[in-house]
Scaffold this motif. Structure first.
Motif, PDB file in Angstrom:
ATOM      1  N   ARG A  21      29.290  -1.526  56.173  1.00 16.43           N
ATOM      2  CA  ARG A  21      28.840  -0.570  55.160  1.00 16.43           C
ATOM      3  C   ARG A  21      28.383   0.679  55.899  1.00 16.43           C
ATOM      4  NH1 ARG A  21      27.330  -4.168  50.665  1.00 16.43           N
ATOM      5  NH2 ARG A  21      29.223  -5.420  50.517  1.00 16.43           N
ATOM      6  N   LEU A  32      21.963  -1.421  51.467  1.00 13.68           N
ATOM      7  CA  LEU A  32      23.413  -1.607  51.524  1.00 13.68           C
ATOM      8  C   LEU A  32      23.879  -2.911  50.892  1.00 13.68           C
ATOM      9  CD1 LEU A  32      24.180  -0.221  55.099  1.00 13.68           C
ATOM     10  CD2 LEU A  32      24.233   0.969  52.895  1.00 13.68           C
ATOM     11  N   TYR A  53      26.253  -8.459  52.811  1.00 15.00           N
ATOM     12  CA  TYR A  53      27.673  -8.503  53.148  1.00 15.00           C
ATOM     13  C   TYR A  53      27.897  -9.393  54.363  1.00 15.00           C
ATOM     14  CZ  TYR A  53      26.462  -4.461  56.149  1.00 15.00           C
ATOM     15  OH  TYR A  53      25.890  -3.610  57.045  1.00 15.00           O
ATOM     16  N   ASP A  61      27.707   3.741  60.540  1.00  9.22           N
ATOM     17  CA  ASP A  61      28.341   2.509  60.084  1.00  9.22           C
ATOM     18  C   ASP A  61      27.492   1.336  60.541  1.00  9.22           C
ATOM     19  OD1 ASP A  61      30.589   3.910  59.067  1.00  9.22           O
ATOM     20  OD2 ASP A  61      31.447   3.978  61.079  1.00  9.22           O
TER      21      ASP A  61
END
Length: 189
Positions: free
Chosen positions: A102, A93, A96, A71
């Motif tokens: 993610r 990923l 974010y 993670d």
């Protein structure tokens, strides 16, 4: 006629105000593992975490078995974009924000170098292994690799800056084996 630059505040300047100093000793960035060992059992998988915090990855080095998931939570007040171009696990990923995470499952053994598209100083390494015979040493360099079957092995000490150092070790049934691997890691500069 001579042009004069026009100032703008369309893109506010931003500097790294607080980049984390490594909290873990360099010894915690060493991975010790057996090289070329065959493992016939069911490979244990785990779930690990590499945090994005203070524009750094923490921890910088993680070792897992093939099939494990990592993670990548974002604890910074701005976007990150975690990616790797490594042959063992290329991924991106995407961007974010703070508070989101993610994940990525690692299905192939190898060294996976991880970076952030937005913050070029950020890097981490994931060591993905085909067997459970690995560990990270204590801060004093002591380590144990449990449940190793009897045999002759090559023990590898790996560090992101130093590379590999090896040592031969013999494991006998019912006995504790000892081995020394010397890695000149020192403390990060």
């Amino acid at each position: 006629m001579r042009g004069v630059p026009i100032s703008t505040n369309a893109y506010a300047s931003r500097a790294v105000t607080h980049q984390a100093t490594p909290t873990a000793p360099e010894m915690r960035s060493v991975v010790l593992y057996l090289k070329g060992v065959a493992f016939g059992g069911s490979l244990p998988v785990s779930r690990a975490q590499i945090r994005q915090q203070d524009e750094s990855f923490a921890p910088r080095v993680v070792a897992v078995t093939r099939g494990s998931t990592i993670d990548f939570p974002n604890f910074d007040p701005y976007f990150h974009n975690v990616f790797s171009l490594s042959g063992a696990a290329p991924f991106d990923l995407g961007r974010y924000p703070d508070g989101q995470s993610r994940s990525k499952q690692f299905t192939k053994a190898g060294i996976v170098k991880v970076y952030c598209h937005i913050h070029s100083q950020m890097s981490a390494t994931i060591v993905v292994l085909d067997h459970p015979y690995f560990t990270t040493p204590d801060v004093d360099g002591q380590f144990t690799i449990a449940n190793v079957p009897p045999g002759e092995y090559t023990l590898v000490g790996w560090h992101e800056r130093v590379g590999e150092q090896t040592s031969r070790v013999t494991v006998e049934a019912g006995h504790i084996a000892t081995a020394d691997v010397s890695l000149p890691v020192g403390e990060a500069r």
